[in-house]
Design an enzyme around this catalytic site. Structure first.
Site, PDB file in Angstrom:
ATOM      1  N   ARG A 143       0.857  -1.185   0.000  1.00 49.08           N
ATOM      2  CA  ARG A 143       0.000   0.000   0.000  1.00 49.08           C
ATOM      3  C   ARG A 143       0.898   1.240   0.000  1.00 49.08           C
ATOM      4  O   ARG A 143       1.885   1.299   0.733  1.00 49.08           O
ATOM      5  CB  ARG A 143      -0.920   0.029   1.236  1.00 49.08           C
ATOM      6  CG  ARG A 143      -1.957  -1.089   1.254  1.00 49.08           C
ATOM      7  CD  ARG A 143      -3.034  -0.849   0.217  1.00 49.08           C
ATOM      8  NE  ARG A 143      -4.076  -1.865   0.225  1.00 49.08           N
ATOM      9  CZ  ARG A 143      -4.129  -2.898  -0.596  1.00 49.08           C
ATOM     10  NH1 ARG A 143      -3.165  -3.073  -1.482  1.00 49.08           N
ATOM     11  NH2 ARG A 143      -5.122  -3.764  -0.531  1.00 49.08           N
ATOM     12  N   HIS A 191       1.181  -0.214 -10.385  1.00 49.92           N
ATOM     13  CA  HIS A 191       0.222  -1.030  -9.624  1.00 49.92           C
ATOM     14  C   HIS A 191      -0.132  -2.317 -10.381  1.00 49.92           C
ATOM     15  O   HIS A 191      -1.302  -2.612 -10.643  1.00 49.92           O
ATOM     16  CB  HIS A 191      -1.044  -0.229  -9.312  1.00 49.92           C
ATOM     17  CG  HIS A 191      -1.763  -0.752  -8.091  1.00 49.92           C
ATOM     18  ND1 HIS A 191      -2.360   0.077  -7.174  1.00 49.92           N
ATOM     19  CD2 HIS A 191      -1.983  -2.024  -7.640  1.00 49.92           C
ATOM     20  CE1 HIS A 191      -2.917  -0.660  -6.208  1.00 49.92           C
ATOM     21  NE2 HIS A 191      -2.697  -1.936  -6.478  1.00 49.92           N
TER      22      HIS A 191
END
Length: 228
Positions: A143, A191
């Protein structure tokens, strides 16, 4: 309360394992220096063997444990850290604040795979980065808000950290003017470490729907009090 489930998908797990092991091996072998040299220089720098390169996994959930075992299988000594104690076969596990200090101070490569909670936001700050050995590498496919961006840039600028490979960010897509894009010691990936692949993820979702319709408890329920 409507039940909320995590997506625990074999394809997602395999994707994360491939990303983490690939980038750990890249930094372990010093591949960037060979790829970017661009000059006819014969520089026979021999990397240590995996057994001489401790790797830390911060986060020992489904993804963290899978990555830890894959790295162990490649011969790396793996240290694992989680907020609460966990036993994982073949992994030197630690927990709590003292455990985090221990793990960070001994790992040449640190991989962050923690959930984002009030307790983990900015967990990797200036003080924690300073605990890592000089020349260590940070890999974050977890994250974006686990890491204090400014503290990370400072640690890279001084050379305390050799490199950071980052797949997740506070703002996504990463703004074009963000210094991560052009920093010589940062690798940005968009990502992609553990993409949700519809063919596999759909089966996981259907299985849970079938369980719910049959009056059974869904799998992989989120503990709302813990945040994951």
């Amino acid at each position: 309360t409507q039940p909320l489930c995590r997506m625990v998908d074999p394809a997602l797990t395999k994707g994360m394992v491939e990303y983490v092991t690939g980038h750990v091996l890249r930094h372990h072998l010093g591949m960037d220096a060979q790829i970017r040299r661009g000059q006819p220089e014969w520089v026979p720098i021999v990397p240590p063997l995996a057994a001489e390169r401790p790797v830390a996994l911060l986060g020992l959930g489904q993804l963290g444990q899978a990555c830890a075992q894959a790295l162990r299988g490649l011969g790396f000594p793996v240290l694992g850290w989680s907020r609460s104690p966990k036993a994982v076969e073949g992994i030197d596990t630690h927990s709590g604040a003292d455990g985090l200090d221990h793990v960070l101070s001994r790992a040449d490569i640190v991989v962050t795979l923690l959930p984002l909670t009030a307790q983990t936001e900015n967990l990797i700050d200036a003080a924690r980065l300073a605990q890592m050995p000089r020349g260590a590498v940070l890999i974050n496919p977890g994250r974006g808000r686990l890491i204090d961006d400014d503290a990370l840039l400072a640690a890279l600028d001084t050379g305390h950290l050799a490199h950071a490979t980052l797949d997740v960010f506070r703002v996504e897509p990463l703004p074009q003017d963000h210094p991560f894009w052009t920093h010589p010691r940062v690798t940005v990936t968009p990502h992609i470490a553990a993409a949700t692949r519809p063919a596999s993820a759909a089966r996981v979702a259907v299985d849970n729907i079938v369980r719910a319709l049959a009056g059974q408890s869904p799998l992989h329920l989120v503990d709302r009090s813990a945040g994951y």
